[in-house]
Scaffold this motif. Structure first.
Motif, PDB file in Angstrom:
ATOM      1  N   ILE B  39       0.788  -1.173  -0.047  1.00  0.00           N
ATOM      2  CA  ILE B  39       0.065   0.017  -0.068  1.00  0.00           C
ATOM      3  C   ILE B  39       1.007   1.225   0.086  1.00  0.00           C
ATOM      4  O   ILE B  39       1.773   1.050   0.411  1.00  0.00           O
ATOM      5  CB  ILE B  39      -1.192  -0.022   1.230  1.00  0.00           C
ATOM      6  N   ARG B  41       1.622   4.017   1.853  1.00  0.00           N
ATOM      7  CA  ARG B  41       1.417   4.786   3.164  1.00  0.00           C
ATOM      8  C   ARG B  41       1.681   6.561   2.905  1.00  0.00           C
ATOM      9  O   ARG B  41       2.882   6.738   2.396  1.00  0.00           O
ATOM     10  CB  ARG B  41       2.057   4.342   4.325  1.00  0.00           C
ATOM     11  N   PRO B  42       0.865   7.096   3.246  1.00  0.00           N
ATOM     12  CA  PRO B  42       1.211   8.562   3.041  1.00  0.00           C
ATOM     13  C   PRO B  42       2.278   8.948   4.046  1.00  0.00           C
ATOM     14  O   PRO B  42       2.460   8.366   5.160  1.00  0.00           O
ATOM     15  CB  PRO B  42      -0.230   9.234   3.550  1.00  0.00           C
ATOM     16  N   ARG B  44       3.748  11.065   6.453  1.00  0.00           N
ATOM     17  CA  ARG B  44       2.789  11.853   7.523  1.00  0.00           C
ATOM     18  C   ARG B  44       3.244  13.124   7.526  1.00  0.00           C
ATOM     19  O   ARG B  44       2.589  14.091   7.827  1.00  0.00           O
ATOM     20  CB  ARG B  44       2.780  10.964   8.870  1.00  0.00           C
ATOM     21  N   ASN B 319     -20.680  16.302   7.879  1.00  0.00           N
ATOM     22  CA  ASN B 319     -20.837  14.822   8.093  1.00  0.00           C
ATOM     23  C   ASN B 319     -21.986  14.439   9.214  1.00  0.00           C
ATOM     24  O   ASN B 319     -21.771  13.589  10.087  1.00  0.00           O
ATOM     25  CB  ASN B 319     -19.322  14.460   8.689  1.00  0.00           C
ATOM     26  N   GLY B 320     -22.678  15.013   9.057  1.00  0.00           N
ATOM     27  CA  GLY B 320     -24.012  14.631  10.151  1.00  0.00           C
ATOM     28  C   GLY B 320     -23.452  15.115  11.412  1.00  0.00           C
ATOM     29  O   GLY B 320     -24.502  14.935  12.383  1.00  0.00           O
ATOM     30  N   LYS B 321     -22.663  15.845  11.684  1.00  0.00           N
ATOM     31  CA  LYS B 321     -22.421  16.444  13.061  1.00  0.00           C
ATOM     32  C   LYS B 321     -22.588  18.038  13.182  1.00  0.00           C
ATOM     33  O   LYS B 321     -22.340  18.568  12.047  1.00  0.00           O
ATOM     34  CB  LYS B 321     -20.761  16.325  13.345  1.00  0.00           C
ATOM     35  N   THR B 400     -19.845  17.019   1.897  1.00  0.00           N
ATOM     36  CA  THR B 400     -18.838  16.055   1.773  1.00  0.00           C
ATOM     37  C   THR B 400     -19.342  15.126   0.490  1.00  0.00           C
ATOM     38  O   THR B 400     -20.341  15.240  -0.025  1.00  0.00           O
ATOM     39  CB  THR B 400     -19.024  14.994   2.894  1.00  0.00           C
ATOM     40  N   PRO B 401     -18.301  14.425   0.130  1.00  0.00           N
ATOM     41  CA  PRO B 401     -18.565  13.468  -0.915  1.00  0.00           C
ATOM     42  C   PRO B 401     -19.829  12.781  -1.137  1.00  0.00           C
ATOM     43  O   PRO B 401     -20.718  12.634  -2.233  1.00  0.00           O
ATOM     44  CB  PRO B 401     -17.481  12.324  -1.143  1.00  0.00           C
ATOM     45  N   SER B 402     -20.373  12.519  -0.046  1.00  0.00           N
ATOM     46  CA  SER B 402     -21.719  11.474   0.063  1.00  0.00           C
ATOM     47  C   SER B 402     -22.992  12.712   0.161  1.00  0.00           C
ATOM     48  O   SER B 402     -24.030  12.323  -0.322  1.00  0.00           O
ATOM     49  CB  SER B 402     -21.849  11.100   1.264  1.00  0.00           C
ATOM     50  N   THR B 403     -22.527  14.004   0.772  1.00  0.00           N
ATOM     51  CA  THR B 403     -23.827  14.883   0.726  1.00  0.00           C
ATOM     52  C   THR B 403     -23.500  16.159  -0.044  1.00  0.00           C
ATOM     53  O   THR B 403     -23.170  17.100   0.834  1.00  0.00           O
ATOM     54  CB  THR B 403     -24.212  15.338   2.076  1.00  0.00           C
TER      55      THR B 403
END
Lengths: 398, 405
Positions: B39, B41-42, B44, B319-321, B400-403
């Protein structure tokens, strides 16, 4: 509390002791099988899975099916609620490729943990003589989260193939149409979990033996309602709880986003299972048939409860060291993160078993004895939608 | 299923296991309970959040004169580590001119495969303060403060992918397109890339030689078509005219003889009128919005430093918060949101990319101008969090990507 058996066990070499431990656990499962018919239905799968770990030894496993594919050339509209669910499922389709896959994930970053750090409690570990040094805790959380998600993935593959079987065998035409959306849903779940594991976490564990037993038992059973019960209610119900736990606790944005979508699909799947089984269990089955389903469900619940001991992670980390399988189990049982995990899983499952009428006074004492009695009350699938569930999970966190 | 059949099945499984045991190398010790995958890994210290809010310094190792008025700055990281980026990303360059700090976004033009160095290409804009300053003041050996790399106009090369891309570039808009083309050609041997590249005259064509070389090297899967407003005096093959809607439609027709429309993904970067024309032409053809990718840069805003702001209360839904806090004087909505650890979405931090767009549920903000918000978006009470200062208590929703908003 040393029984004579324990004393004998303690003088055995660790390797032998671990093997004995595993067999004793399998024997417990066999011993708990309450009726010969349940024994017949599950034992062969349990032998394949628990005794020989068939799922771990090869990349492929064949599970021959014995159900009838049920056709209907009249295409009736025979179940309004399933029809509505079908409509909702079509509207709820999403594309796994659209998730924010460009998100960088560092599974070892303690600031953005993929799973809660207290899945493994360092103090509990220490008291058991299991020491974690330096980055070990983060590495352990990486292992545990990869392990959990791997089991979700294998469960989803089971769901994909079982959903296809259920679609074949279900007698409602509206059920078949709905079922086609579930097959698509499960395919998408396999896609996203596999991608997340291989691209972001870099680790995929073999299938857990207990999970293998459950999948094997329901795939090879010829009775359509047992497939439903096993997959839609038990495996999906538990998955719903498990996803909810991870959704609430992960700080990794991609995983959170992914789970949010998956949860909404899962809520439909469980609802479908409840719809299909509720009338069937209460109206079509004889008392003895109903009892048999009840026992079967309890057996599967036990297998599920035991499934979450993450022995695959134990084998990776401690096989051949002084840490025994039994000590590891203590660590799993007593780490607060794992305790919360098990609790959330069953909060969704048990109410659904109740809802379809498989939690009679006859079986309740056994659930209580297994420590699952606390979940008797709680919302079942028809009482809660996927959106509500996500909202609820978010509220609990906030 | 009968017990008998299941027993037979088990027998088969056991045979498989036994076979596998004998096959196994004896040196393989212990049980392997998982498979590993490589993978990315970023790094950091280089992850998006920290680099985008905390500038880093790059060393300029070479300055390449691409055309009369365009240069490429070849840069390395000060710590010598590779620069990880996805083709299409940009750096936000920070320069101080006469004591005033300016930020401009410049796309990376080099290949993501050669990541020891990274190049950004800068065209000198007439009366352009920052581009002129860079042209006059940056030499090999200079250093440059940057944020990023970041951006959403990206294509991640994947070796076994097969795809068809139509890249459309106008003028210096070719910069990110060049990085995408080079990286993909070198990685995806089955992908086919078309490039439509519009310029005023042949002298304005950035990367002219390099494009010719790539075209020669990858002739079966890289097709470049130049469009010039002024017909060239020398021998240079190009279509005539301005790369606008009509020209694009005509060129697209030719390309569609070789590849079906439904297989194509579009990446468009250039001056606003060209982008608009291409966009309209594609929409007319019924191309789904999700397949048209555009990079848009407007001149950078001025920090509204002369204005005095008061501390204001802020409520953020993301994000719903829901989070509540304050925006201190001089802080932007984005900065306040991030210090509340809200899930803010952002990229260029200078009002140029539209990524940090938020919806104002209540309250008024002052936005640094100019920025890339369209009049339509303003009317619908959107704001760019990275350049907005609240004038009253505000309540905002973050996409957000979903909303998406």
């Amino acid at each position: 509390m040393n029984t004579p058996l324990d004393s004998i066990r303690n003088i055995l070499p660790i390797k032998v002791r671990n093997r004995v431990d595993a067999l004793v656990e399998a024997a417990d499962i066999f011993a708990s099988m309450r009726s010969p018919s349940v024994m017949r239905a599950i034992a062969p799968s349990a032998v394949r899975g628990l005794v020989f770990s068939v799922g771990k030894h090869s990349d492929t496993t064949d599970m021959p099916a014995a159900h009838a594919a049920h056709f209907n050339w009249a295409y009736p509209h025979d179940h309004a609620e399933m029809h509505e669910l079908y409509e909702r499922a079509k509207r709820g389709q999403w594309n796994g490729s659209d998730l924010p896959w460009s998100t960088s994930v560092d599974p070892l970053d303690p600031n953005i943990p993929v799973a809660p750090l207290d899945l493994i409690d360092l103090q509990v570990g220490k008291s058991l003589g299991i020491e974690f040094k330096g980055q070990d805790q983060q590495k352990m959380v990486h292992s545990m989260s990869s392990w959990m998600l791997s089991q979700f993935l294998h469960g989803e593959q089971g769901a994909l193939l079982a959903a296809a079987q259920v679609t074949e065998s279900v007698e409602f035409y509206d059920g078949k149409l709905y079922g086609s959306t579930q097959v698509m849903d499960e395919g998408r779940h396999v896609e996203v979990f596999h991608r997340y594991l291989t691209e972001k976490l870099g680790k995929m564990y073999h299938i857990n033996d207990n999970l293998f037993v459950i999948i094997d038992a329901l795939m090879t059973d010829s009775r359509w309602d047992l497939k439903f019960l096993g997959m839609q209610i038990m495996v999906e119900g538990l998955a719903l709880g498990a996803f909810g736990f991870l959704y609430q606790s992960t700080k990794e944005p991609l995983l959170k986003e992914m789970l949010k979508y998956v949860i909404q699909d899962e809520a439909r799947h469980v609802h479908y299972g409840v719809l299909a089984l509720k009338d069937h269990v209460n109206k079509s089955l004889s008392t003895s048939e109903r009892n048999e389903r009840e026992d079967w469900a309890f057996e599967v619940a036990l297998l599920m409860r035991n499934r979450f001991m993450a022995y695959e992670v134990y084998e990776e980390w401690f096989d051949g060291t002084h840490v025994t399988r039994d000590q590891w189990r203590q660590l799993m049982m007593n780490s607060p993160g794992m305790q919360r995990f098990r609790k959330t899983m069953f909060t969704r499952l048990v109410p659904n078993i109740r809802e379809i009428g498989l939690l009679s006074e006859r079986i309740r004492p056994h659930y209580e004895k297994a420590g699952l009695g606390i979940y008797f009350t709680g919302q079942a699938a028809p009482e809660v939608t996927g959106e509500q569930m996500v909202d609820e999970l978010d509220r609990e966190v906030a | 299923m009968s017990i008998l059949r299941k027993t037979i099945l088990l027998g088969k499984d056991l045979k498989k296991i036994a076979f596998k045991r004998t096959e196994k190398n004896s040196n393989e010790s212990g049980k392997k309970t998982f498979r590993s995958y490589d993978i990315e890994r970023p790094d950091r210290h280089a992850n998006e959040r920290s680099t985008i809010l905390h500038p880093s310094t790059m060393n300029v190792v070479d300055v390449v004169q691409e055309t009369n008025d365009a240069i490429s700055l070849v840069m390395t990281r000060q710590d010598g580590k590779p620069v990880n980026f996805v083709p299409g990303m940009f750096f936000t360059v920070i320069v101080s001119i006469e004591g005033v700090e300016h930020r401009r976004a410049y796309s990376i033009s080099s290949s993501s495969l050669e990541n020891q160095t990274v190049a950004i290409t800068i065209k000198r804009i007439e009366n352009g303060l920052v581009s002129s300053w860079i042209h006059e003041n940056i030499f090999p050996g200079s250093s440059l403060r940057v944020l990023g790399p970041s951006g959403q106009f990206t294509v991640r090369p994947v070796a076994d992918h097969q795809r068809f891309l139509l890249l459309v570039a106008g003028g210096s808009g070719v910069t990110p397109i060049m990085s995408i083309a080079k990286s993909l050609l070198a990685t995806e041997s089955q992908s086919q890339i078309y490039l439509l590249y519009g310029n005023r005259s042949v002298d304005d064509v950035i990367f002219r030689d390099e494009l010719a070389r790539l075209q020669h090297q990858f002739q079966d899967r890289f097709i470049v078509r130049h469009i010039l407003e002024v017909s060239p005096t020398e021998n240079f093959e190009a279509g005539a005219g301005r790369l606008d809607r009509t020209t694009f439609q005509k060129e697209l027709k030719d390309i569609l003889k070789q590849v079906p429309l439904t297989s194509l993904d579009f990446y468009v970067c250039g001056p606003e009128p060209m982008m608009e024309g291409v966009n309209l032409a594609l929409k007319e053809q019924g191309v789904a919005e999700g397949r048209i990718h555009q990079e848009r840069f407007t001149p950078a805003p001025h920090r509204a430093i002369d204005r005095q702001y008061q501390t204001q209360a802020i409520t953020i839904h993301a994000n719903g918060k829901t989070l509540r806090g304050v925006v201190k004087p001089g802080e932007t909505l984005l900065e306040a949101g991030l210090s509340l650890s809200s899930d803010m979405v952002f990229s260029c931090v200078m009002g140029g990319c539209g990524r940090c767009r938020v919806k104002l549920l209540s309250g008024e903000v002052d936005m640094e101008e100019p920025n890339c918000l369209t009049p339509d978006e303003r009317n619908q009470r959107y704001a760019l969090a990275c350049v907005s200062h609240p004038l009253t208590p505000v309540e905002i929703v973050v996409a957000t990507p979903s909303t998406p908003l």
